[in-house]
Design an enzyme around this catalytic site. Structure first.
Site, PDB file in Angstrom:
ATOM      1  N   CYS A  74       0.803  -1.228   0.000  1.00 54.62           N
ATOM      2  CA  CYS A  74       0.000   0.000   0.000  1.00 54.62           C
ATOM      3  C   CYS A  74       0.833   1.273   0.000  1.00 54.62           C
ATOM      4  CB  CYS A  74      -0.964   0.003   1.184  1.00 54.62           C
ATOM      5  SG  CYS A  74      -0.183   0.100   2.824  1.00 54.62           S
ATOM      6  N   HIS A 106      -2.149   0.721   7.140  1.00 56.87           N
ATOM      7  CA  HIS A 106      -2.564   0.852   5.744  1.00 56.87           C
ATOM      8  C   HIS A 106      -2.604   2.323   5.369  1.00 56.87           C
ATOM      9  CE1 HIS A 106      -4.329  -0.227   1.971  1.00 56.87           C
ATOM     10  NE2 HIS A 106      -5.443   0.431   2.209  1.00 56.87           N
ATOM     11  N   ASP A 122      -8.267   3.610  -3.288  1.00 55.86           N
ATOM     12  CA  ASP A 122      -7.344   2.633  -2.706  1.00 55.86           C
ATOM     13  C   ASP A 122      -6.956   1.591  -3.740  1.00 55.86           C
ATOM     14  OD1 ASP A 122      -5.863   0.991  -1.092  1.00 55.86           O
ATOM     15  OD2 ASP A 122      -7.421   0.658   0.408  1.00 55.86           O
TER      16      ASP A 122
END
Length: 282
Positions: A74, A106, A122
């Site tokens: 991420c 995250h 995302d």
């Protein structure tokens, strides 16, 4: 040492994600870019299991993803995507989410459109939403890979996904992650990025994996397993097969389009319980 930032090329990035649409800072373009990225760039942590350090440096991440056709986790993928969106005229900030444990596990993005509406973005999670979701309390969004819901709980946002349990009429919404809207800098994630690479309390450290969305499903490598997912009527049907270690490099090349420079050490161990104290955002 970083490569020259001036060498980062928007057109090469768009070609990498197979995007051929119009480039305008609106919701339609954002939807198309998001889906294109998820179906072209894998979510993977194989550097950790090849003896390679993951360094939060934009030119290095660009080189890895765009030029070497790799993926990332991420902190790499969402920052790189944020850079692309900024180059295309979007207003975007980094925010922190907690998948489990402390904040910073995250990183995701918040885009503000010219209308003032905000959108959650995302491209750095393997099981997340396929299309961006408007930041609205109680919104439910049925997508190809599942139904997602956002809710505001005591000042904190929660992203949930609908999961069926038993009969079709039996279901629950399960939390994917919680987050707030405080803007973060990339360096704020440095300590947690290192922690993810070395701690046996994290998925990244305990399991070697590489996963990518497909138009109607997903394909995942993990340890010595291959997991194929097909989405039907909002449900996921999974099949798993074992893969011999000597066949893994060929599978990665044929499926995800890259060859690792260093030898991969496959890993698929249980994630340990976290200690009483773990790193938080610096």
């Amino acid at each position: 040492m970083s490569k020259n930032p001036d060498k980062l090329d928007v057109m090469a990035y768009l070609e990498r994600i197979n995007y051929k649409g119009r480039c305008e800072p609106n919701i339609d373009c954002l939807h198309q870019l998001h889906a294109a990225h998820l179906t072209s760039v894998p979510f993977e942590n194989l550097s950790i299991h090849c003896g390679e350090d993951i360094v939060l440096d934009l030119p290095l991440v660009y080189d890895k993803v765009v030029r070497r056709h790799r993926g990332g986790f991420c902190y790499e993928l969402n920052k790189l995507f944020a850079w692309l969106l900024e180059q295309l005229g979007f207003s975007v900030i980094l925010i922190s989410a907690s998948v489990y444990g402390p904040p910073g596990h995250h990183m995701l993005l918040l885009v503000t459109l010219s209308s003032g509406r905000r959108v959650l973005v995302d491209v750095g999670i393997g099981c997340g939403f396929r299309l961006p979701i408007f930041l609205e309390n109680g919104i439910t969004d049925a997508q190809v890979n599942g139904t997602f819901r956002l809710r505001l709980d005591s000042g904190k946002w929660v992203m949930e996904q609908l999961n069926f349990i038993g009969l079709d009429s039996d279901y629950i919404f399960e939390e994917i992650y919680g987050f707030d809207l405080t803007e973060k800098c990339w360096r704020d994630f440095s300590a947690m990025s290192i922690f993810q690479q070395v701690s046996p309390t994290t998925l990244c450290c305990c399991k070697s994996y590489c996963s990518m969305h497909l138009p109607d499903g997903a394909i995942t490598y993990m340890g010595r397993r291959i997991i194929s997912t097909i989405y039907e009527n909002g449900k996921a049907r999974k099949t798993t097969r074992q893969i011999p270690e000597e066949e893994i490099p060929v599978f990665l090349k044929d499926t995800f389009g890259f060859t690792l420079t260093n030898k991969l050490v496959p890993k698929d161990e249980p994630v340990q319980l976290p200690p009483a104290s773990t790193p938080v955002l610096s």
